[in-house]
Design a protein around this motif. Structure first.
Motif, PDB file in Angstrom:
ATOM      1  N   THR A 118       9.353   5.742  16.139  1.00 14.73           N
ATOM      2  CA  THR A 118       9.071   5.570  17.559  1.00 14.73           C
ATOM      3  C   THR A 118       7.751   4.839  17.760  1.00 14.73           C
ATOM      4  OG1 THR A 118      10.269   7.584  18.117  1.00 14.73           O
ATOM      5  CG2 THR A 118       8.681   6.791  19.729  1.00 14.73           C
ATOM      6  N   ALA A 119       7.766   3.929  18.693  1.00 11.95           N
ATOM      7  CA  ALA A 119       6.534   3.256  19.103  1.00 11.95           C
ATOM      8  C   ALA A 119       5.958   4.021  20.278  1.00 11.95           C
ATOM      9  CB  ALA A 119       6.814   1.817  19.496  1.00 11.95           C
ATOM     10  N   PRO A 120       4.771   4.596  20.135  1.00  4.53           N
ATOM     11  CA  PRO A 120       4.175   5.347  21.236  1.00  4.53           C
ATOM     12  C   PRO A 120       4.041   4.476  22.483  1.00  4.53           C
ATOM     13  CG  PRO A 120       2.978   5.731  19.206  1.00  4.53           C
ATOM     14  CD  PRO A 120       3.934   4.612  18.939  1.00  4.53           C
ATOM     15  N   PRO A 121       4.019   5.097  23.658  1.00  8.38           N
ATOM     16  CA  PRO A 121       3.889   4.323  24.898  1.00  8.38           C
ATOM     17  C   PRO A 121       2.626   3.471  24.915  1.00  8.38           C
ATOM     18  CG  PRO A 121       4.451   6.605  25.364  1.00  8.38           C
ATOM     19  CD  PRO A 121       4.137   6.525  23.902  1.00  8.38           C
ATOM     20  N   ARG A 122       2.732   2.338  25.590  1.00  9.55           N
ATOM     21  CA  ARG A 122       1.582   1.469  25.811  1.00  9.55           C
ATOM     22  C   ARG A 122       0.992   0.952  24.504  1.00  9.55           C
ATOM     23  NH1 ARG A 122       1.180   5.700  29.062  1.00  9.55           N
ATOM     24  NH2 ARG A 122      -0.360   6.747  27.750  1.00  9.55           N
ATOM     25  N   THR A 123       1.874   0.704  23.521  1.00 13.38           N
ATOM     26  CA  THR A 123       1.414   0.061  22.289  1.00 13.38           C
ATOM     27  C   THR A 123       2.002  -1.339  22.213  1.00 13.38           C
ATOM     28  OG1 THR A 123       3.252   0.935  20.991  1.00 13.38           O
ATOM     29  CG2 THR A 123       1.232   2.242  21.057  1.00 13.38           C
ATOM     30  N   ARG A 124       1.410  -2.149  21.412  1.00 13.72           N
ATOM     31  CA  ARG A 124       1.830  -3.541  21.330  1.00 13.72           C
ATOM     32  C   ARG A 124       3.209  -3.702  20.715  1.00 13.72           C
ATOM     33  NH1 ARG A 124      -3.438  -6.999  19.353  1.00 13.72           N
ATOM     34  NH2 ARG A 124      -4.678  -6.679  21.238  1.00 13.72           N
ATOM     35  N   THR A 125       3.673  -2.702  20.027  1.00 14.26           N
ATOM     36  CA  THR A 125       4.975  -2.827  19.375  1.00 14.26           C
ATOM     37  C   THR A 125       6.113  -2.914  20.367  1.00 14.26           C
ATOM     38  OG1 THR A 125       5.044  -0.428  19.181  1.00 14.26           O
ATOM     39  CG2 THR A 125       4.279  -1.658  17.273  1.00 14.26           C
ATOM     40  N   ALA A 126       5.872  -2.526  21.614  1.00  9.78           N
ATOM     41  CA  ALA A 126       6.950  -2.468  22.583  1.00  9.78           C
ATOM     42  C   ALA A 126       7.639  -3.809  22.752  1.00  9.78           C
ATOM     43  CB  ALA A 126       6.413  -1.972  23.924  1.00  9.78           C
ATOM     44  N   GLY A 127       6.919  -4.906  22.575  1.00 10.49           N
ATOM     45  CA  GLY A 127       7.512  -6.216  22.787  1.00 10.49           C
ATOM     46  C   GLY A 127       8.017  -6.889  21.541  1.00 10.49           C
ATOM     47  N   ARG A 128       7.896  -6.258  20.381  1.00 11.64           N
ATOM     48  CA  ARG A 128       8.325  -6.898  19.147  1.00 11.64           C
ATOM     49  C   ARG A 128       9.847  -6.868  19.066  1.00 11.64           C
ATOM     50  NH1 ARG A 128       4.690 -10.081  18.421  1.00 11.64           N
ATOM     51  NH2 ARG A 128       4.405  -9.508  20.595  1.00 11.64           N
ATOM     52  N   PRO A 129      10.465  -8.020  18.889  1.00  9.28           N
ATOM     53  CA  PRO A 129      11.926  -8.067  18.956  1.00  9.28           C
ATOM     54  C   PRO A 129      12.648  -7.498  17.747  1.00  9.28           C
ATOM     55  CG  PRO A 129      11.044 -10.237  18.517  1.00  9.28           C
ATOM     56  CD  PRO A 129       9.871  -9.364  18.815  1.00  9.28           C
ATOM     57  N   VAL A 130      12.068  -7.631  16.581  1.00  7.44           N
ATOM     58  CA  VAL A 130      12.765  -7.186  15.375  1.00  7.44           C
ATOM     59  C   VAL A 130      12.054  -5.964  14.800  1.00  7.44           C
ATOM     60  CG1 VAL A 130      13.533  -7.806  13.050  1.00  7.44           C
ATOM     61  CG2 VAL A 130      13.529  -9.524  14.874  1.00  7.44           C
ATOM     62  N   MET A 131      12.838  -4.962  14.483  1.00  4.38           N
ATOM     63  CA  MET A 131      12.280  -3.784  13.822  1.00  4.38           C
ATOM     64  C   MET A 131      13.053  -3.547  12.528  1.00  4.38           C
ATOM     65  SD  MET A 131      11.294  -1.267  16.970  1.00  4.38           S
ATOM     66  CE  MET A 131      10.205  -0.272  15.943  1.00  4.38           C
ATOM     67  N   ALA A 132      12.366  -2.990  11.568  1.00  2.14           N
ATOM     68  CA  ALA A 132      12.956  -2.893  10.235  1.00  2.14           C
ATOM     69  C   ALA A 132      12.481  -1.652   9.500  1.00  2.14           C
ATOM     70  CB  ALA A 132      12.590  -4.136   9.428  1.00  2.14           C
ATOM     71  N   TRP A 133      13.205  -1.349   8.441  1.00  8.28           N
ATOM     72  CA  TRP A 133      12.814  -0.308   7.491  1.00  8.28           C
ATOM     73  C   TRP A 133      12.581  -0.950   6.136  1.00  8.28           C
ATOM     74  CZ3 TRP A 133      11.727   4.583   8.876  1.00  8.28           C
ATOM     75  CH2 TRP A 133      12.228   5.048  10.096  1.00  8.28           C
ATOM     76  N   PHE A 134      11.504  -0.550   5.507  1.00 12.13           N
ATOM     77  CA  PHE A 134      11.199  -0.912   4.126  1.00 12.13           C
ATOM     78  C   PHE A 134      10.994   0.393   3.354  1.00 12.13           C
ATOM     79  CE2 PHE A 134      10.355  -5.527   4.147  1.00 12.13           C
ATOM     80  CZ  PHE A 134      10.388  -5.756   5.512  1.00 12.13           C
ATOM     81  N   ARG A 135      10.989   0.296   2.040  1.00 14.06           N
ATOM     82  CA  ARG A 135      10.710   1.478   1.231  1.00 14.06           C
ATOM     83  C   ARG A 135       9.956   1.072  -0.027  1.00 14.06           C
ATOM     84  NH1 ARG A 135      16.910   2.805  -0.811  1.00 14.06           N
ATOM     85  NH2 ARG A 135      17.127   1.002  -2.209  1.00 14.06           N
TER      86      ARG A 135
END
Length: 128
Positions: free
Chosen positions: A23-40
């Protein structure tokens, strides 16, 4: 500043399932990032790509070893992405990281360098 928060890791036997959340906390810059991913990152290994998803969720891309077993999804109303992991194997053991970014090309979705924001990671351990 915390940009992404992962949860859902744990210890599971081979063949079992886990569901990770990010989860991206409210009012963080991640809100506008179009692609989200998982790495390990497995023990003694480099960080590797697992799966990515577009802003709308209409496009996904999975690493070959997890195809048919892992499903990435997102809920934009909750600003959260998920990784449903089924038929887990000991080779899936590692720290799982969530990332958010804006790669120009879909062929770049698997590159760590395309993601600006990262979580702290959640541990997944699969016992044999």
């Amino acid at each position: 500043q915390v940009h992404l928060v992962e949860s859902g890791g744990g210890l599971v036997q081979a063949g079992g399932s886990l569901r990770l959340s990010c989860t991206a906390p409210p009012r963080t810059r991640t809100a506008g990032r179009p692609v989200m991913a998982w790495f390990r990152r497995g023990p003694g290994k480099e960080r590797e790509f697992v799966a990515a998803i577009s802003r709308t969720g209409g496009a996904t891309y999975n690493e070959d070893s997890v195809k048919g077993r892992f499903i990435i999804s997102r809920d934009n109303l909750k600003n959260t992405i998920y990784l449903q992991m089924n038929t887990l194997e000991p080779a899936d053991t590692g720290t799982y990281y969530c990332a958010a970014g804006d790669p120009h090309y879909s062929t770049d979705w698997d590159s760590v360098y395309e993601y600006e924001y990262w979580g702290q990671g959640t541990q997944v351990t699969v016992s044999s």
